[in-house]
Design a protein around this motif. Structure first.
Motif, mmCIF file in Angstrom:
data_model
loop_
_atom_site.group_PDB
_atom_site.id
_atom_site.type_symbol
_atom_site.label_atom_id
_atom_site.label_comp_id
_atom_site.label_asym_id
_atom_site.label_seq_id
_atom_site.Cartn_x
_atom_site.Cartn_y
_atom_site.Cartn_z
ATOM 1 N N ILE A 35 0.837 -1.205 0.000
ATOM 2 C CA ILE A 35 0.000 0.000 0.000
ATOM 3 C C ILE A 35 0.868 1.250 0.000
ATOM 4 C CG2 ILE A 35 -1.606 1.375 1.406
ATOM 5 C CD1 ILE A 35 -2.762 -1.398 2.375
ATOM 6 N N LEU A 36 1.880 1.269 0.851
ATOM 7 C CA LEU A 36 2.752 2.442 0.954
ATOM 8 C C LEU A 36 3.501 2.695 -0.353
ATOM 9 C CD1 LEU A 36 4.197 1.992 4.563
ATOM 10 C CD2 LEU A 36 2.235 3.361 3.836
ATOM 11 N N LEU A 37 3.995 1.638 -0.979
ATOM 12 C CA LEU A 37 4.679 1.788 -2.274
ATOM 13 C C LEU A 37 3.734 2.370 -3.323
ATOM 14 C CD1 LEU A 37 6.714 -1.545 -2.386
ATOM 15 C CD2 LEU A 37 7.687 0.764 -2.404
ATOM 16 N N VAL A 38 2.516 1.858 -3.354
ATOM 17 C CA VAL A 38 1.538 2.347 -4.334
ATOM 18 C C VAL A 38 1.206 3.810 -4.071
ATOM 19 C CG1 VAL A 38 -0.873 2.130 -5.092
ATOM 20 C CG2 VAL A 38 0.566 0.093 -4.888
ATOM 21 N N LEU A 39 0.939 4.148 -2.820
ATOM 22 C CA LEU A 39 0.603 5.542 -2.503
ATOM 23 C C LEU A 39 1.744 6.493 -2.853
ATOM 24 C CD1 LEU A 39 -1.279 5.130 0.901
ATOM 25 C CD2 LEU A 39 -2.270 5.820 -1.293
ATOM 26 N N PHE A 96 -4.701 -1.469 9.901
ATOM 27 C CA PHE A 96 -3.459 -1.476 10.679
ATOM 28 C C PHE A 96 -2.577 -0.272 10.327
ATOM 29 C CE2 PHE A 96 -3.989 -6.281 11.002
ATOM 30 C CZ PHE A 96 -4.353 -6.247 12.339
ATOM 31 N N ALA A 97 -2.484 0.047 9.042
ATOM 32 C CA ALA A 97 -1.660 1.184 8.598
ATOM 33 C C ALA A 97 -2.186 2.491 9.184
ATOM 34 C CB ALA A 97 -1.614 1.243 7.076
ATOM 35 N N ILE A 98 -3.494 2.632 9.238
ATOM 36 C CA ILE A 98 -4.091 3.833 9.836
ATOM 37 C C ILE A 98 -3.796 3.858 11.331
ATOM 38 C CG2 ILE A 98 -6.297 4.940 10.412
ATOM 39 C CD1 ILE A 98 -7.299 3.912 7.616
ATOM 40 N N ALA A 99 -3.965 2.728 12.001
ATOM 41 C CA ALA A 99 -3.708 2.647 13.441
ATOM 42 C C ALA A 99 -2.257 2.968 13.779
ATOM 43 C CB ALA A 99 -4.068 1.258 13.965
ATOM 44 N N GLU A 100 -1.339 2.607 12.890
ATOM 45 C CA GLU A 100 0.087 2.875 13.111
ATOM 46 C C GLU A 100 0.495 4.277 12.663
ATOM 47 O OE1 GLU A 100 2.496 1.154 14.670
ATOM 48 O OE2 GLU A 100 0.946 -0.277 15.250
ATOM 49 N N GLY A 101 -0.428 5.017 12.053
ATOM 50 C CA GLY A 101 -0.126 6.381 11.616
ATOM 51 C C GLY A 101 0.650 6.459 10.315
ATOM 52 N N LEU A 102 0.649 5.370 9.540
ATOM 53 C CA LEU A 102 1.359 5.348 8.256
ATOM 54 C C LEU A 102 0.494 5.896 7.126
ATOM 55 C CD1 LEU A 102 2.812 1.746 8.649
ATOM 56 C CD2 LEU A 102 4.035 3.905 9.001
ATOM 57 N N VAL A 103 -0.807 5.753 7.283
ATOM 58 C CA VAL A 103 -1.795 6.182 6.294
ATOM 59 C C VAL A 103 -2.918 6.863 7.059
ATOM 60 C CG1 VAL A 103 -3.486 5.345 4.593
ATOM 61 C CG2 VAL A 103 -1.247 4.270 4.731
ATOM 62 N N GLU A 104 -3.535 7.855 6.425
ATOM 63 C CA GLU A 104 -4.721 8.460 7.029
ATOM 64 C C GLU A 104 -5.852 8.454 6.024
ATOM 65 O OE1 GLU A 104 -3.391 12.353 8.157
ATOM 66 O OE2 GLU A 104 -3.400 13.113 6.114
ATOM 67 N N GLN A 105 -7.059 8.407 6.548
ATOM 68 C CA GLN A 105 -8.224 8.424 5.675
ATOM 69 C C GLN A 105 -8.690 9.868 5.549
ATOM 70 O OE1 GLN A 105 -11.296 5.678 6.737
ATOM 71 N NE2 GLN A 105 -12.367 5.952 4.801
ATOM 72 N N ALA A 106 -8.850 10.288 4.301
ATOM 73 C CA ALA A 106 -9.318 11.645 4.011
ATOM 74 C C ALA A 106 -10.566 11.508 3.160
ATOM 75 C CB ALA A 106 -8.236 12.428 3.279
ATOM 76 N N LYS A 107 -11.709 11.639 3.790
ATOM 77 C CA LYS A 107 -13.003 11.414 3.142
ATOM 78 C C LYS A 107 -13.039 9.989 2.603
ATOM 79 C CE LYS A 107 -13.918 16.231 2.234
ATOM 80 N NZ LYS A 107 -14.216 17.260 1.291
ATOM 81 N N LEU A 108 -13.160 9.816 1.293
ATOM 82 C CA LEU A 108 -13.235 8.469 0.713
ATOM 83 C C LEU A 108 -11.883 7.971 0.220
ATOM 84 C CD1 LEU A 108 -16.562 8.830 -1.291
ATOM 85 C CD2 LEU A 108 -16.227 7.784 0.946
ATOM 86 N N ASN A 109 -10.835 8.731 0.451
ATOM 87 C CA ASN A 109 -9.501 8.368 -0.028
ATOM 88 C C ASN A 109 -8.568 8.055 1.126
ATOM 89 O OD1 ASN A 109 -10.056 8.701 -2.791
ATOM 90 N ND2 ASN A 109 -9.797 10.905 -2.615
ATOM 91 N N TYR A 110 -7.426 7.488 0.772
ATOM 92 C CA TYR A 110 -6.383 7.169 1.731
ATOM 93 C C TYR A 110 -5.124 7.915 1.326
ATOM 94 C CZ TYR A 110 -9.641 3.680 3.257
ATOM 95 O OH TYR A 110 -10.765 3.065 3.735
ATOM 96 N N ARG A 111 -4.434 8.471 2.331
ATOM 97 C CA ARG A 111 -3.280 9.319 2.055
ATOM 98 C C ARG A 111 -2.084 8.888 2.895
ATOM 99 N NH1 ARG A 111 -4.401 15.333 3.488
ATOM 100 N NH2 ARG A 111 -6.367 14.313 3.141
ATOM 101 N N LEU A 112 -0.926 8.947 2.277
ATOM 102 C CA LEU A 112 0.332 8.629 2.938
ATOM 103 C C LEU A 112 0.670 9.732 3.935
ATOM 104 C CD1 LEU A 112 2.591 6.473 2.652
ATOM 105 C CD2 LEU A 112 3.668 7.971 0.998
ATOM 106 N N THR A 113 1.062 9.364 5.137
ATOM 107 C CA THR A 113 1.456 10.339 6.154
ATOM 108 C C THR A 113 2.975 10.511 6.122
ATOM 109 O OG1 THR A 113 1.794 8.676 7.872
ATOM 110 C CG2 THR A 113 -0.451 9.617 7.658
#
Length: 159
Positions: A35-39, A96-113
């Protein structure tokens, strides 16, 4: 009940932990790294819809899927593109990525932190890690747009 079969005479029960192989595709850390590589490398602004993340996850499952994606990227062949699979493993990894703070949800999308950026840089620095995925991502880069995903998935309604 037969007295021999009752558990009242049982003094001890032994359990032996046995290794259970889990395919890499279903391991949360592998999916998080994917996921992180793709983002980072395939999405403008490090942001993606859930459907596009599922698309990339499906694409990286096999060489055949990768070829199909490269065909739409370079030859614009979207007419007969197959319906891709949606995986619960990806959704779990996102949680898990959101819980670890690696990704955040922004409305209907996911964003790399920023923390996710640091993590993905470490993945890139390990040259012997996820080589197939990195090679595929390097070929695709940002050519799989949200518009392309919407165009392909819109055809599902007509089938």
């Amino acid at each position: 009940m037969n007295e021999d079969m009752s558990f009242t005479n049982v003094k001890k029960i032994n359990f032996q932990k046995r290794p259970l192989p889990i395919p890499a595709d279903y391991r949360p850390l592998y999916k998080i790294a994917q996921i992180l590589l793709v983002l980072k490398y395939c999405c403008r602004g490090g942001t993606s819809s859930l459907i596009r993340l599922h698309f990339f996850s499906w694409a990286m499952k096999s060489e055949d899927n990768k070829e199909k994606v490269l065909n739409i990227v370079y030859n614009k062949e979207t007419k007969n593109f197959p319906i891709w699979r949606f995986e619960p493993a990806l959704n779990r990894a996102l949680s898990f990525a959101i819980a670890e703070g690696l990704v955040e949800q922004a409305k209907l999308n996911y964003r790399l932190t920023p923390k996710g950026e640091e993590f993905v840089v470490r993945i890139i620095m390990l040259t012997d890690l996820m080589t197939s995925e990195k090679s595929f991502i390097n070929k695709v880069k940002k050519k799989v747009t949200e518009t392309l995903i919407k165009d392909i998935s819109r055809r599902w309604e007509t089938k």
